[in-house]
Design an enzyme around this catalytic site. Structure first.
Site, PDB file in Angstrom:
ATOM      1  N   GLY A  46       0.803  -1.217   0.000  1.00  0.00           N
ATOM      2  CA  GLY A  46       0.000   0.000   0.000  1.00  0.00           C
ATOM      3  C   GLY A  46       0.834   1.263   0.000  1.00  0.00           C
ATOM      4  N   ALA A  47       1.999   1.224  -0.646  1.00  0.00           N
ATOM      5  CA  ALA A  47       2.919   2.361  -0.599  1.00  0.00           C
ATOM      6  C   ALA A  47       2.705   3.347  -1.739  1.00  0.00           C
ATOM      7  CB  ALA A  47       4.366   1.865  -0.609  1.00  0.00           C
ATOM      8  N   ASN A  48       1.578   3.231  -2.416  1.00  0.00           N
ATOM      9  CA  ASN A  48       1.286   4.178  -3.486  1.00  0.00           C
ATOM     10  C   ASN A  48       0.715   5.493  -2.957  1.00  0.00           C
ATOM     11  OD1 ASN A  48      -0.948   2.357  -2.863  1.00  0.00           O
ATOM     12  ND2 ASN A  48      -2.119   3.556  -4.343  1.00  0.00           N
ATOM     13  N   THR A  49       0.389   5.517  -1.656  1.00  0.00           N
ATOM     14  CA  THR A  49      -0.204   6.733  -1.085  1.00  0.00           C
ATOM     15  C   THR A  49      -0.011   6.738   0.427  1.00  0.00           C
ATOM     16  OG1 THR A  49      -2.243   8.054  -0.998  1.00  0.00           O
ATOM     17  CG2 THR A  49      -2.475   5.679  -0.739  1.00  0.00           C
ATOM     18  N   GLY A  50      -0.248   7.899   1.047  1.00  0.00           N
ATOM     19  CA  GLY A  50      -0.330   8.007   2.490  1.00  0.00           C
ATOM     20  C   GLY A  50       0.897   7.588   3.268  1.00  0.00           C
ATOM     21  N   ILE A  51       0.660   6.907   4.384  1.00  0.00           N
ATOM     22  CA  ILE A  51       1.725   6.483   5.285  1.00  0.00           C
ATOM     23  C   ILE A  51       2.711   5.571   4.560  1.00  0.00           C
ATOM     24  CG2 ILE A  51       2.243   5.156   7.371  1.00  0.00           C
ATOM     25  CD1 ILE A  51      -0.510   6.008   8.430  1.00  0.00           C
ATOM     26  N   GLY A  52       2.188   4.654   3.753  1.00  0.00           N
ATOM     27  CA  GLY A  52       3.057   3.717   3.041  1.00  0.00           C
ATOM     28  C   GLY A  52       4.005   4.418   2.094  1.00  0.00           C
ATOM     29  N   SER A 175      -3.800  -0.410  14.813  1.00  0.00           N
ATOM     30  CA  SER A 175      -4.449   0.852  15.158  1.00  0.00           C
ATOM     31  C   SER A 175      -4.839   0.808  16.628  1.00  0.00           C
ATOM     32  CB  SER A 175      -5.698   1.071  14.304  1.00  0.00           C
ATOM     33  OG  SER A 175      -6.492   2.117  14.826  1.00  0.00           O
ATOM     34  N   TYR A 200     -13.590  -3.163  11.339  1.00  0.00           N
ATOM     35  CA  TYR A 200     -12.229  -2.612  11.269  1.00  0.00           C
ATOM     36  C   TYR A 200     -11.477  -2.876  12.570  1.00  0.00           C
ATOM     37  CZ  TYR A 200      -8.472   0.855  11.148  1.00  0.00           C
ATOM     38  OH  TYR A 200      -7.242   1.470  11.189  1.00  0.00           O
TER      39      TYR A 200
END
Length: 316
Positions: A46-52, A175, A200
């Site tokens: 998931g490194a295409n956006t945000g924290i990643g 989380s 979640y």
């Protein structure tokens, strides 16, 4: 009415004044490691956006060969191009990984193992939150399927390579919401009842339990594991909740940026001497308290066995 308006105005002014101070308190965890990573191989899901994306950028800046593993290849390539330009590291690669489909996970792992002889850091960062009820390609409830089972399978498939590359680390993003979670073995896929917020939370508890059981099973191998609460971060994770998106806009001054949210993941991936704390949960770059449900090793072992059964993994 006038006094009420005056009170509201005063509160707004107070919030404006206090925002920088509160934000500083919310953002106090910073990874100060100076470790460099030339020759090291890293996967960030998931490194295409945000924290990643921020995590991948920092690791690339340190010289690592970084794999951005994501579902949207176009967004992945855009993120990789940006990271290459900012860091000067051309070893930032994008590979297809859909954590809601075990065929995609197995294809990713097979291709990676054929391409790379080492893996030093695996950061299980990707996730979904507050989805309307839906199932993965394999029939798992979406939160449990992506956030837990997808990363469980990915880690399993890459585990021998991590052992061969030891010392190596696995970082699982959880989380603070895990404190509200429960593992209902009779309703793991939400077919009896479903609440998207609690779904979640349940999946985030699964991340914490998986981390502890994985750590127990990996003792003596040189592979260590850590679960992470990144903080309250404004990211695409909230795309399914209009209420939270509006709330975050209203209180944006108090919310962490993705770069700030990446700090604890980086801390657990990089900090030297952290091996004795394998299996622990971290927040703001330090060990965090785990509730009794998050420390129940009987539940952790049962969840491990159930996960293997669902994914068709043969246990020794």
């Amino acid at each position: 009415m006038f006094w009420l308006l005056a009170l509201l105005a005063s509160l707004v002014l107070l919030l404006i004044w206090a925002a920088p101070h509160v934000r500083e308190a919310f953002s106090k965890g910073v990874c100060t490691s100076t470790v460099q990573l030339p020759g090291k191989v890293v996967i960030v899901t998931g490194a295409n956006t945000g924290i990643g994306k921020e995590t991948a950028k920092d690791l690339a800046q340190r010289g690592a060969r970084v794999y951005i593993a994501c579902r949207d290849l176009q967004k992945g390539e855009l993120a990789a191009s940006e990271i290459r330009a900012k860091t000067g590291n051309q070893q930032v690669l994008v590979r297809k990984l859909d954590l809601s489909d075990t065929k995609s996970i197995r294809a990713f792992a097979e291709a990676f193992l054929a391409e790379e002889q080492q893996l030093h850091i695996l950061i299980n960062n990707a996730g979904v939150m507050m989805c309307p009820y839906s199932k993965t390609a394999d029939g798992f409830e979406m939160h449990m399927g992506v956030n837990h089972l997808g990363h469980f399978l990915l880690t399993h498939l890459l585990l021998e390579r991590l052992k061969e590359s030891a010392p190596s680390r696995v970082v699982n993003l959880s989380s603070l919401a895990f404190h509200l979670g429960r593992i209902h073995f009779y309703n793991l896929h939400g077919e009896k009842y479903y609440n998207r917020s609690l779904a979640y939370c349940h999946s985030k508890l699964a991340n914490v339990l998986f981390t502890q059981e994985l750590s127990r099973r990996l003792k003596g191998t040189g592979v260590t594991t850590y679960s992470v609460h990144p903080g309250t971060v404004n990211s695409e994770l909230f795309r399914h909740s209009l209420f939270l998106k509006l709330l975050f806009k209203l209180f944006s001054s108090f919310i962490k940026t993705p770069q700030e949210g990446a700090q604890t993941s980086l801390y657990c991936a990089l900090t030297e001497g952290l091996e004795p704390l394998s299996g622990n949960h971290f927040s703001d770059c330090r060990p965090a308290w785990i509730s009794s449900r998050g420390r129940n090793m009987t539940t952790a072992r049962r969840l491990w066995d159930a996960s293997c059964d669902m994914l068709g993994i043969q246990q020794d």
